[in-house]
Design a protein around this motif. Structure first.
Motif: not given
Length: 335
Positions: A5-14, A38-39
Motif C-alpha cells: 500500500t502507499i502508506s506502507q511504501v511511505s513508512m518503509n522509505y521515509g 480503495a487505496y
C-alpha cells in the motif's frame, strides 16, 4: 507478486504519500488498484523504480532528468546527464572552496597581527589575500570511502537546509475566497477538481485575472510518515460580491505576514525546514494556528501552499501537474 500500500511504501522509505503521488502523476512510477480495495498499491517494479528515484533525488538530479534516465536504455545518455550535474557541482565546489580559502587567509592575518584594531577589510588587505591564494589547493580530492546511505542522507539534508537567502518575508492582503475541502486518500486531488471546475464554469479568471489559489492540509495535527492528508482545503480568491455555489464555502481571509519558500522538487520536508528557520529567527515568531480566518468546518491559521503563476497554470496549461509550482507560506509575526 506482493503488492504494498502507499502508506506502507511511505513508512518503509521515509517519504510522504504526497511525494509518492507526485512521482506517479509525473509518470515516474505506476500504482495498481486491487479489486474492492480503495487505496493505491505498488508492485515490485514500482518499488524498485521508487528506490532509484529516491537515490537520484538525494544526488540532486532533477525530476525531468530522472525521467530521461529511467525511460532510456542508452547508457551514453545517462552518462551525459550525470556529467552535466557533475559540472554544475564542480562549479559550486570551486566557488565555495574559493570563499573558504579567503576566510582561512583572513584568520591567518588576524592570528599574525597583534593590533586587534587593524582594518581587516580595507581594499589592500582584501586584494593581497586574494592574490596570495593558491587555487590549485582548492581542488577537492576524491575519497575512497563507501557512499553509505546514511552519509548520503546526511549530505542531502545539509544541502537542503534553508538559509536566510532562501526565505522571503511577504504580506498576504485580506481577501474573499471560495473554499472547498475533501477527505481521504487523494484529498488534494479531489478538492482541486471541484475548485478547477468552479473556476472554469464561472469564468473567474476573466472576471479576476489576478486571482490567487491556496491549499493546506487541515488534518488535526501533522500527518505522520505513512499517512496522507486526512482533510485538505483549497481556496481561490474571488470578487467580494461573487456568488459562491455549493459545495464551495465563502471565507474571509484577514491577511497576515508569512515566511515564504518555493517547494523544491516536491520535497515536503521543506515544511519542516521552513519551520526550523522560523524557530531560529531573531526577527520573527511562529504564528501557526492564529485565527486568520474563521472556519466551522476545518482548522484555521495553518501554513498555506500557493499555486504560483496561477492564471497560466489554469488558462494555458489546463492545471497539468508538470506546470504546478508551489510556494510554502508559514504564518509568522514580528518579534
Amino acid at each position: 507478486m506482493e503488492l504494498i500500500t502507499i502508506s506502507q511504501v511511505s513508512m518503509n522509505y521515509g517519504i510522504s504519500t504526497r511525494m509518492i503521488r507526485y512521482y506517479e502523476q509525473a509518470g515516474l512510477i505506476q500504482s495498481l488498484r486491487k479489486e474492492d480495495y480503495a487505496y493505491r498499491v505498488y508492485d515490485e517494479m514500482a518499488i524498485s523504480r521508487l528506490r532509484q528515484i529516491i537515490i537520484l533525488r538525494k544526488l540532486r538530479v532533477p525530476v525531468k532528468q530522472i525521467a530521461s534516465i529511467l525511460d532510456n536504455s542508452d547508457a551514453a545518455k545517462t552518462v551525459e546527464i550525470f556529467q552535466q550535474n557533475i559540472n554544475e557541482i564542480d562549479s559550486e565546489i570551486t566557488a565555495l572552496a574559493t570563499v573558504k580559502s579567503i576566510l582561512l587567509r583572513f584568520v591567518e592575518e588576524i592570528n599574525e597581527k597583534t593590533d586587534i584594531n587593524l582594518k581587516l577589510l580595507d581594499d589592500e588587505t582584501i586584494f593581497s589575500v586574494i592574490s596570495a591564494l593558491s587555487f590549485s589547493d582548492n581542488q577537492i580530492k576524491e575519497t575512497k570511502e563507501d557512499l553509505a546511505m546514511d552519509k548520503l542522507n546526511q549530505a542531502s539534508e545539509e544541502l537542503m537546509k534553508l538559509e536566510d537567502k532562501d526565505v522571503r518575508i511577504i504580506y498576504l492582503p485580506p481577501m474573499t475566497v471560495a473554499a472547498v475541502y475533501a477527505s481521504g486518500e487523494g484529498s488534494e486531488g479531489k478538492a482541486s477538481e471541484v475548485l478547477t471546475k468552479f473556476i472554469k464554469e464561472s469564468n473567474l479568471l476573466k472576471l479576476k485575472p489576478d486571482a490567487r489559489s491556496f491549499g493546506f492540509d487541515c488534518s488535526e495535527g501533522a500527518a505522520a510518515i505513512g499517512e496522507g492528508s486526512h482533510v485538505y482545503e483549497m481556496w481561490v480568491s474571488v470578487p467580494k460580491d461573487m456568488s459562491i455555489p455549493e459545495p464551495l464555502i465563502r471565507r474571509e481571509f484577514k491577511g497576515g505576514l508569512y515566511a515564504a519558500h518555493v517547494l523544491r522538487a516536491w520535497d515536503f520536508q521543506d515544511w519542516r525546514r521552513l519551520s526550523e528557520w522560523v524557530e531560529a529567527s531573531d526577527k520573527y515568531d511562529n504564528d501557526w494556528g492564529a485565527p486568520r480566518w474563521e472556519s466551522a468546518e476545518t482548522v484555521f491559521g495553518q501554513g498555506l501552499e500557493e499555486t504560483l503563476n496561477f492564471y497560466n497554470f489554469i488558462e494555458k496549461h489546463n492545471a497539468e501537474m508538470n506546470y504546478l509550482q508551489l510556494d510554502l507560506l508559514f504564518p509568522i509575526k514580528e518579534k
